[in-house]
Scaffold this motif. Structure first.
Motif: not given
Length: 203
Positions: A97, A120-121, A124-125, A127-128, A131
């Motif tokens: 991280v 933050s969570v 991240r979700k 971005v994933d 991607r």
């Protein structure tokens, strides 16, 4: 030197000679060439459809020895995470991280903070998800390019080739399958196999 693929496929004209490990395909191609066949012999990477070339001089043993020497070597196994006293570390691995500044408008922060797990969570979700969506598009584009390479090299003179190309990039599976179904059996079968990842089957 471009490394040889793990598997490849060879055609004599529109007839499939061999498919599988490069050693098997190389020897099969050697036999065909030794017979003095007139149809062009083409070899493709079985996944990307990029052209493959083999040095087929000498005996079968010499050919196999060259292929073995040109094969990519095995990658070394990743080293263990150790302390200075060479004792392996235990417990959970580091997640990697990285804390960095993110600048957003107040409404963006309000929405993120209201998500399950916090900002933050949620980030991240997001971005994933983006991607993975990009990777799906990249995989489909690579599959389309593989089909196009193969068709251009071996099917350019077959009926409705240009229409098949348009159907490929229009994602028209029914039209594409209908055209390709009239082609010689070996060319048809390989083209349809390559197209599995390039076309969406619509209900």
């Amino acid at each position: 030197m471009t490394p040889h693929p793990a598997t490849c496929i060879a055609f004599e004209g529109h007839r499939r000679i061999s498919a599988g490990p490069m050693s098997d395909v190389a020897l099969a191609v050697r036999e065909v060439l030794a017979r003095g066949e007139q149809a062009p012999v083409l070899i493709f990477d079985d996944v990307t459809s990029r052209p493959v070339e083999f040095d087929l001089r000498g005996t079968p043993e010499e050919i196999l020895a060259r292929l073995a020497s040109e094969a990519p070597g095995e990658q070394p196994a990743p080293s263990a995470d150790v302390r200075e006293d060479d004792t392996p570390r235990r417990g959970r691995p580091k997640l990697g991280v990285v804390a960095r500044e993110v600048t957003l408008l107040p409404r963006h922060w309000d929405w993120l903070n209201g998500q399950s797990g916090g900002a933050s969570v949620a980030l991240r979700k997001l971005v994933d998800a983006a991607r993975l969506a990009g990777e799906d598009k990249d995989r489909k584009r690579a599959a389309q390019e593989a089909v196009y390479r193969f068709m251009t090299a071996i099917a350019g003179n077959l009926p409705d080739y240009e229409d098949a190309t348009r159907a490929l990039y229009a994602d028209d599976r029914a039209r594409f399958d209908g055209i390709v179904s009239t082609w010689p059996e070996d060319v048809r079968n390989h083209t349809l196999r390559l197209a599995e990842g390039a076309l969406v089957t619509h209900p």
